[in-house]
Write a protein that holds these residues in place. Structure first.
Motif, PDB file in Angstrom:
ATOM      1  N   VAL A 139      12.332   3.973 -11.748  1.00  0.00           N
ATOM      2  CA  VAL A 139      11.764   5.303 -11.983  1.00  0.00           C
ATOM      3  C   VAL A 139      12.492   5.992 -13.135  1.00  0.00           C
ATOM      4  O   VAL A 139      11.866   6.613 -14.001  1.00  0.00           O
ATOM      5  N   ARG A 140      13.829   5.885 -13.149  1.00  0.00           N
ATOM      6  CA  ARG A 140      14.588   6.513 -14.230  1.00  0.00           C
ATOM      7  C   ARG A 140      14.281   5.870 -15.576  1.00  0.00           C
ATOM      8  O   ARG A 140      14.209   6.549 -16.607  1.00  0.00           O
ATOM      9  N   ALA A 141      14.119   4.548 -15.587  1.00  0.00           N
ATOM     10  CA  ALA A 141      13.886   3.829 -16.835  1.00  0.00           C
ATOM     11  C   ALA A 141      12.425   3.853 -17.274  1.00  0.00           C
ATOM     12  O   ALA A 141      12.105   3.379 -18.378  1.00  0.00           O
ATOM     13  N   ASP A 169       0.812  -1.216   0.000  1.00  0.00           N
ATOM     14  CA  ASP A 169       0.000   0.000   0.000  1.00  0.00           C
ATOM     15  C   ASP A 169       0.844   1.266   0.000  1.00  0.00           C
ATOM     16  O   ASP A 169       0.310   2.372   0.153  1.00  0.00           O
ATOM     17  N   ALA A 170       2.165   1.130  -0.167  1.00  0.00           N
ATOM     18  CA  ALA A 170       3.042   2.300  -0.275  1.00  0.00           C
ATOM     19  C   ALA A 170       3.357   2.646  -1.719  1.00  0.00           C
ATOM     20  O   ALA A 170       4.214   3.496  -1.982  1.00  0.00           O
ATOM     21  N   ASP A 171       2.685   2.010  -2.670  1.00  0.00           N
ATOM     22  CA  ASP A 171       2.972   2.277  -4.074  1.00  0.00           C
ATOM     23  C   ASP A 171       2.812   3.753  -4.428  1.00  0.00           C
ATOM     24  O   ASP A 171       3.529   4.285  -5.272  1.00  0.00           O
ATOM     25  N   ALA A 172       1.860   4.417  -3.786  1.00  0.00           N
ATOM     26  CA  ALA A 172       1.617   5.824  -4.103  1.00  0.00           C
ATOM     27  C   ALA A 172       2.819   6.704  -3.776  1.00  0.00           C
ATOM     28  O   ALA A 172       2.944   7.817  -4.308  1.00  0.00           O
ATOM     29  N   LEU A 173       3.701   6.234  -2.909  1.00  0.00           N
ATOM     30  CA  LEU A 173       4.869   7.031  -2.510  1.00  0.00           C
ATOM     31  C   LEU A 173       6.082   6.781  -3.395  1.00  0.00           C
ATOM     32  O   LEU A 173       7.098   7.462  -3.257  1.00  0.00           O
ATOM     33  N   ILE A 174       5.993   5.788  -4.302  1.00  0.00           N
ATOM     34  CA  ILE A 174       7.156   5.465  -5.138  1.00  0.00           C
ATOM     35  C   ILE A 174       7.519   6.629  -6.045  1.00  0.00           C
ATOM     36  O   ILE A 174       8.703   6.886  -6.302  1.00  0.00           O
ATOM     37  N   ALA A 175       6.520   7.358  -6.530  1.00  0.00           N
ATOM     38  CA  ALA A 175       6.803   8.470  -7.436  1.00  0.00           C
ATOM     39  C   ALA A 175       7.715   9.509  -6.792  1.00  0.00           C
ATOM     40  O   ALA A 175       8.482  10.196  -7.483  1.00  0.00           O
TER      41      ALA A 175
END
Length: 748
Positions: free
Chosen positions: A87-89, A38-44
């Motif tokens: 994120v970079r790729a 549920d932390a996917d939203a913070l990956i950005a």
């Protein structure tokens, strides 16, 4: 295509490099990483340049911020590098472990033996085995394999079996080794929590493989879990059954700063490493690793005014490389470097070596998070506590007085003291008069940057109480002197941190047991004496403080005779300040302690081999306390001024005796006469020599006191002092004013 499982060592720089190389080679269509789903939203946010590791994912129960867990990441953490690479790729990346909502619910109601102690609510997570049989292996399975292969450094073993192979087979070997290890020690914990974690990872993997355009999937997870995700997956229904009915909590997540010291295994973190600072250097340095590391250590030593030359660095490198050759190792590792540093740079000083270990090998790098990051639980608890204490966050400066006898005012005081401990100076204490120790004055100013300070202080805890307790405990444990530890004790009492007192008192007792410097003991005692008053003012149990204070006083009295011997003027002046502080403190202790102190002072006053500044001060303390009469004090002054000492030494005695209390000469004609007689009989050169000392002594007196002393001196020969002109009272002139006053008072 079969998913590629990359079993890694949490916070391993070798693992991080290998993961990056494998991702570059594989170019997956999606990446899964062990972490709360549920932390996917913070990956950005990983793409934000203001998010700088070490940082941690913080999850906390929305209704109870004290129930929280952290997932830390360092620059050299494989999971962090996989996030950054994805994120970079522009590759889809997701966390695949159990959601924090379920993890916290499990932590809040753990399945445990009632005989076991209650676990702490706040937890640092990545791998936390449920049963003791798996605990040792699961804490760091890579380290266990390295040890079995004869390596004392897991990173050295990883370099040899993974990185130096130059192919992609290292992760397969890790997965195979972990499978054998799991079979050897048995399956996971009795409550099955880890089985459910792996079931959730497989469910996310199945879901990801079904996404359009996804053929190659890379999974970055702790090496322990690699066998459960590799190869053919079990039926989905089996995993769904394991996950069915799991409890959840309403949870919030945020990025928070972290530190290298909290990544260290010594901090109690289950997946901790022993040398975060060294690992950061290994990961971020591409060439001349040993030389650059030793230059870094040399800079740290130079900052502390310790001479370290280029020759020291060169010889340390040579010794480290020689040790590696003798041990048949291709390169010098941390063990060889540390031994060479101790021998050459630190010249055998283990204290300096320990300093290098703390500041370099472990380090204290602090991460950063963006200013617009979501609120952390510490901020939420601070806001709630301020509302309860009726404190408003106002950017305008405001002065308040609090009466500690009123519960709401006491709550204000406690909160402000706790915030001060964790580095949030919302309130600055100011001096007030009246109501004794029951009254405190504060100047309140809420500054916008305090929001950042709150986020940074989250490293100590998720509530103000927990953070202040952890911070004050750390201050006491790391205190360099007794005075620092007693200062921490006083702060803990002011902030009503009862849970911190046992640890602080233990640190105080441990330090006092090995500290034989009387000045250190004297510097530590005043805080203990002041702290004893808080039992009455704040309702805190300070019974144990009396025992500690008495023990310190016994050692002070025993060591004082030696401490005062042979002191120069500067050292005597410093000790006089300590002496005054202890004397004031003893008045707050028990009668037996006061008697012990008076005996020590009496013995000291009878000596003739002590600096006059101290002898004069001790005589004054005994006089003010009623232990000697004024006539005896006069006799001692006469003796001090008539002996064979130099005029300057005699002036020192006077300075110590008078201190800042010139009123004594106003009221005691005999003492004033003795002093005046000595002064007028001085030779001209002696008078010139002592004049600066006497001017400094009398200069601190209030002008009215100096004027009264002058009047008394003028009358010492028996002549009457000049009459002070007086103004005659003219009734006729005063009548109108008297009439007005009488009318105002209703007397006419």
């Amino acid at each position: 295509m079969t998913p590629r499982v990359l079993g890694i060592r949490h916070h391993g720089p070798g693992s991080a490099r290998a993961v990056m190389a494998e991702l570059d080679r594989l170019r997956p269509d999606a990446v899964l990483i062990e972490g709360p789903a549920d932390a996917d939203a913070l990956i950005a946010t990983v793409a934000d340049p203001d998010l700088r590791p070490p940082v941690a994912l913080l999850a906390y129960a929305a209704d109870d911020p004290g129930t929280a867990a952290f997932w830390p990441f360092a620059e050299f953490s494989p999971e962090w590098q996989a996030l950054r690479w994805s994120v970079r790729a522009g590759v889809p990346v997701h966390f695949c472990d159990l959601p924090a909502a379920q993890t916290l619910a499990h932590r809040a109601t753990p399945q445990r033996d009632p005989a076991e102690p209650e676990p702490a609510e706040q937890t640092d997570l990545f791998d936390e085995p449920a049963d003791e049989s798996a605990r040792i292996a699961r804490a760091d399975p890579i380290a266990l394999l390295a040890s079995a292969a004869g390596y004392d450094d897991p990173e050295r073993w990883w370099d040899d079996v993974v990185e130096t192979r130059g192919d992609s087979g290292g992760f397969d070997a890790i997965t195979e080794a972990m499978g054998a290890l799991r079979q050897e020690i048995g399956e996971l914990g009795e409550d099955g929590h880890d089985l459910r974690r792996e079931a959730h990872m497989r469910q996310i993997l199945r879901k990801t493989l079904k996404l359009p355009g996804v053929e190659r999937v890379a999974i970055v997870c702790g090496a322990w879990h690699a066998p459960a995700l590799a190869g053919k997956l079990p039926p989905a229904a089996h995993d769904a059954k394991l996950l069915k009915g799991m409890p959840k909590l309403r949870t919030k997540l945020a990025w928070v700063p972290w530190t290298h010291s909290r990544l260290a295994g010594a901090s109690g973190y289950g997946a901790g490493v022993i040398s975060p600072g060294w690992y950061h250097h290994l990961f971020t340095t591409s060439d001349d690793v040993v030389v650059r590391w030793l230059i870094h250590q040399a800079d740290l030593l130079r900052e502390k005014d310790i001479d370290v030359s280029s020759a020291h660095i060169i010889e340390t490198v040579r010794l480290a490389e020689t040790l590696a050759v003798m041990r048949r190792r291709p390169l010098a590792g941390l063990a060889e470097i540390s031994e060479a540093t101790l021998a050459v740079m630190c010249q055998g000083d283990s204290g300096l070596a320990d300093l290098m270990y703390r500041e370099a090998v472990i380090g204290e790098r602090l991460g950063e998070v963006p200013a617009d990051a979501p609120v952390v639980p510490l901020q939420a608890d601070l806001t709630a506590s301020a509302r309860s204490a009726r404190l408003k966050q106002d950017p305008r400066a405001k002065e308040i007085d609090v009466d500690l006898r009123r519960p709401v005012d006491r709550a204000k005081s406690v909160l402000l003291h706790r915030l001060g401990i964790i580095g949030i100076p919302w309130g600055v204490a100011r001096d007030v008069t009246g109501s004794g120790t029951f009254k405190e004055g504060w100047t309140l100013t809420w500054k916008p940057e305090f929001v950042v300070e709150v986020v940074m202080a989250s490293v100590w805890g998720t509530t103000v109480t927990a953070a202040a307790t952890a911070r004050i405990t750390d201050r006491a444990a790391s205190g360099a002197s007794l005075a620092e530890i007693t200062g921490a004790l006083e702060a803990a009492l002011l902030a009503d941190l009862a849970e911190a007192l046992p640890a602080v008192l233990t640190a105080l007792a441990d330090r006092a047991a090995i500290d034989h410097d009387v000045e250190h003991l004297m510097a530590a005692l005043p805080a203990l004496g002041r702290a004893r008053r808080y039992g009455d003012v704040r309702g805190t149990d300070v019974t144990a403080l009396g025992t500690v204070a008495s023990a310190l006083l016994v050692r002070i009295c025993a060591g004082l005779p030696a401490a005062v011997t042979g002191l120069g003027d500067d050292a005597a002046a410093e000790l006089r300040t300590r002496l005054d502080a202890v004397h004031e403190t003893v008045a707050l202790l028990d009668p037996d302690d006061r008697t012990r102190w008076v005996i020590a002072l009496t013995a000291l006053a009878a000596r003739h081999d002590v600096n006059g500044l101290l002898l004069g001060r001790v005589t004054r303390l005994l006089l003010d306390g009623g232990q000697i009469a004024a006539t005896e004090a006069a006799d001692r002054l006469t003796y001090a001024l008539s002996g064979g000492a130099t005029p300057i030494a005699k002036a020192r005695w006077i300075e110590g005796f008078l201190g800042d209390g010139g009123l004594l000469l106003v009221h005691d004609r005999e003492l004033l006469g003795i002093l005046d007689n000595w002064l007028i009989t001085l030779a001209e050169r002696d008078f010139v020599d002592v004049l600066p000392l006497l001017r400094r002594t009398f200069g601190v007196f209030d002008p009215s006191v100096r004027r009264n002393i002058g009047d008394r001196v003028a009358n010492l020969d028996g002549r009457a002092a000049p009459a002070t002109p007086t103004t005659a009272f003219d009734r006729e002139l005063a009548a109108p004013a008297v009439a007005v006053v009488a009318d105002l008072l209703g007397l006419s």
